[in-house]
Scaffold this motif. Structure first.
Motif, PDB file in Angstrom:
ATOM      1  N   CYS A 227      -7.234  49.068  18.238  1.00 25.86           N
ATOM      2  CA  CYS A 227      -6.396  49.827  17.296  1.00 25.86           C
ATOM      3  C   CYS A 227      -6.430  51.320  17.605  1.00 25.86           C
ATOM      4  N   GLU A 228      -7.624  51.829  17.889  1.00 26.78           N
ATOM      5  CA  GLU A 228      -7.732  53.253  18.227  1.00 26.78           C
ATOM      6  C   GLU A 228      -6.918  53.569  19.475  1.00 26.78           C
ATOM      7  N   ALA A 229      -7.002  52.701  20.489  1.00 26.04           N
ATOM      8  CA  ALA A 229      -6.247  52.924  21.719  1.00 26.04           C
ATOM      9  C   ALA A 229      -4.749  52.815  21.470  1.00 26.04           C
TER      10      ALA A 229
ATOM     11  N   ALA B  19       1.347  45.777   9.061  1.00 28.83           N
ATOM     12  CA  ALA B  19       1.938  44.435   9.126  1.00 28.83           C
ATOM     13  C   ALA B  19       1.079  43.551  10.016  1.00 28.83           C
ATOM     14  N   VAL B  20       0.734  42.378   9.530  1.00 30.87           N
ATOM     15  CA  VAL B  20       0.018  41.374  10.311  1.00 30.87           C
ATOM     16  C   VAL B  20       1.022  40.303  10.718  1.00 30.87           C
ATOM     17  N   ILE B  21       1.271  40.193  12.018  1.00 32.79           N
ATOM     18  CA  ILE B  21       2.184  39.172  12.543  1.00 32.79           C
ATOM     19  C   ILE B  21       1.320  38.104  13.194  1.00 32.79           C
ATOM     20  N   ASP B  22       1.119  37.018  12.480  1.00 35.78           N
ATOM     21  CA  ASP B  22       0.180  35.980  12.883  1.00 35.78           C
ATOM     22  C   ASP B  22       0.960  34.793  13.442  1.00 35.78           C
TER      23      ASP B  22
ATOM     24  N   PRO C  94       3.036  51.511  16.640  1.00 43.02           N
ATOM     25  CA  PRO C  94       1.895  51.105  17.478  1.00 43.02           C
ATOM     26  C   PRO C  94       1.459  49.677  17.145  1.00 43.02           C
ATOM     27  N   LEU C  95       0.972  48.972  18.166  1.00 45.00           N
ATOM     28  CA  LEU C  95       0.622  47.562  18.005  1.00 45.00           C
ATOM     29  C   LEU C  95      -0.677  47.264  18.748  1.00 45.00           C
ATOM     30  N   ALA C  96      -1.600  46.622  18.051  1.00 44.73           N
ATOM     31  CA  ALA C  96      -2.806  46.074  18.676  1.00 44.73           C
ATOM     32  C   ALA C  96      -2.729  44.558  18.587  1.00 44.73           C
ATOM     33  N   PHE C  97      -3.101  43.871  19.673  1.00 40.62           N
ATOM     34  CA  PHE C  97      -2.972  42.420  19.673  1.00 40.62           C
ATOM     35  C   PHE C  97      -4.290  41.750  20.037  1.00 40.62           C
ATOM     36  N   THR C  98      -4.420  40.518  19.552  1.00 32.92           N
ATOM     37  CA  THR C  98      -5.603  39.699  19.811  1.00 32.92           C
ATOM     38  C   THR C  98      -5.148  38.345  20.328  1.00 32.92           C
ATOM     39  N   MET C  99      -6.064  37.626  20.969  1.00 32.37           N
ATOM     40  CA  MET C  99      -5.705  36.352  21.584  1.00 32.37           C
ATOM     41  C   MET C  99      -5.675  35.197  20.590  1.00 32.37           C
ATOM     42  N   ALA C 100      -6.492  35.245  19.546  1.00 33.52           N
ATOM     43  CA  ALA C 100      -6.532  34.160  18.559  1.00 33.52           C
ATOM     44  C   ALA C 100      -6.786  32.818  19.244  1.00 33.52           C
TER      45      ALA C 100
ATOM     46  N   PHE D 204       1.912  50.351  11.380  1.00 37.64           N
ATOM     47  CA  PHE D 204       1.073  49.762  12.428  1.00 37.64           C
ATOM     48  C   PHE D 204       1.222  48.256  12.364  1.00 37.64           C
ATOM     49  N   VAL D 205       1.149  47.603  13.551  1.00 36.27           N
ATOM     50  CA  VAL D 205       1.242  46.144  13.629  1.00 36.27           C
ATOM     51  C   VAL D 205      -0.016  45.573  14.257  1.00 36.27           C
ATOM     52  N   LEU D 206      -0.543  44.532  13.632  1.00 36.28           N
ATOM     53  CA  LEU D 206      -1.611  43.716  14.203  1.00 36.28           C
ATOM     54  C   LEU D 206      -1.008  42.357  14.545  1.00 36.28           C
ATOM     55  N   TYR D 207      -1.030  42.005  15.826  1.00 36.27           N
ATOM     56  CA  TYR D 207      -0.358  40.802  16.313  1.00 36.27           C
ATOM     57  C   TYR D 207      -1.378  39.791  16.822  1.00 36.27           C
ATOM     58  N   LEU D 208      -1.360  38.600  16.250  1.00 39.30           N
ATOM     59  CA  LEU D 208      -2.199  37.499  16.711  1.00 39.30           C
ATOM     60  C   LEU D 208      -1.356  36.622  17.627  1.00 39.30           C
TER      61      LEU D 208
END
Length: 311
Positions: free
Chosen positions: A99-101, A156-159, A272-278, A230-234
């Protein structure tokens, strides 16, 4: 583009355990070999202060001290060990660092993360702490501390994992500053869902056309109802047709198209968007890694667009 990993903190799982722990190291190796534009960093451990924005003090202490009751360990799916506790903090820390990056550069990712089944006071479904919820709260705390900040940061959490993000949905129920969107298998785990701000249930066997149409409609609905900062994408790989636990039928091309839609949606709006692999539990784990590698390849292309200017 920055990526954060913690695969060298390996849980001592019993032989035959169905969680594919090796996939994280395989993905890191693939990133190092095939995508030199991805800068790999060891994930830091999340601080107790960060975890405490979401999780109860009692639960955090149970994980730290190894006093989690056996039934709670079974619900998580991992036996407790010092490595389990350390890896859980690193998984959260990787998302915090991403997220910081992303705030600096537009896009960044966690090679693990997406632990959306963890509640404030318990874990579940291979999830110990909820990195998505902790990251959202950390972002909001940083925003609130800035001079002149007006109102909470909108996240926003886009799961798009095949399993509903029940823990995330429960944590943010009634919170207008976080919008939770989940596309998931209607008949898949968890069998008792928690209401997200927007849930899209998918039938078994759902293929590319139907799935991508649902993604498009969901992103449109999100934009009509919420204005994220900000977006958090799974980016779950378990919707793939080769997944053991997914029960959907999205092809390699469909997976890539999904990722492009999400990254493009955020980039065009300058979010900005941070993503995870889930999740990702392929019958052939090497195929899961290739699906995840495609997500990173798409992300890297959009990271370059951030540096080349907005549309």
């Amino acid at each position: 583009m920055h990526a954060y990993y913690a695969d060298h903190f390996v849980l001592p799982l019993p032989e035959g355990h169905r969680f594919p722990m090796a996939k994280y190291r395989m993905l890191r190796d693939a990133l190092a070999q095939e995508l030199p534009g991805v800068q790999l960093h060891e994930a830091p451990a999340a601080a107790t202060e960060d975890l405490a924005r979401v999780h109860t003090a009692e639960y955090i202490a149970h994980i730290a001290q190894g006093t989690l009751p056996p039934m709670a360990q079974r619900e998580i799916g991992f036996p407790w060990s010092e490595a389990m506790a350390e890896r859980a903090r690193r998984s959260v820390g990787g998302t915090l660092a991403a997220c910081e990056a992303a705030l600096r550069e537009g896009i960044a990712g966690n090679v693990a993360g997406g632990t959306h089944h963890a509640y404030a006071d318990k874990g579940g479904g291979f999830c110990v702490f909820n990195d998505i919820a902790v990251a959202a709260r950390a972002l909001q705390a940083q925003h609130a501390a800035r001079r002149g900040a007006r109102g909470p940061l909108q996240v926003a959490v886009i799961d798009l994992d095949v399993h509903q993000g029940n823990g995330t949905a429960r944590i943010f129920q009634g919170d207008d500053s976080v919008f939770t969107l989940s596309l998931h298998g209607a008949r898949n785990f968890p069998f008792r869902k928690e209401p997200s701000d927007l849930d899209v249930e998918l039938p078994d066997g759902c293929g590319d056309d139907e799935y991508l149409a649902c993604v498009e409609q969901a992103l449109l609905a999100l934009e009509l109802r919420f204005a994220p900062d900000f977006v958090l994408y799974l980016a779950g790989a378990d919707i793939h047709e080769g997944d053991r636990l997914g029960r959907l039928a999205v092809t390699d091309d469909g997976m890539e198209a999904r990722d492009r839609r999400v990254f493009d949606w955020a980039w065009r709006r300058g979010i900005p968007l941070a993503f995870t692999m889930a999740g990702g539990y392929g019958r052939d784990i090497a195929r899961t890694v290739q699906v995840q590698l495609t997500t990173w390849r798409v992300a890297l292309s959009y990271h370059a667009r951030w540096h080349n200017g907005r549309p």
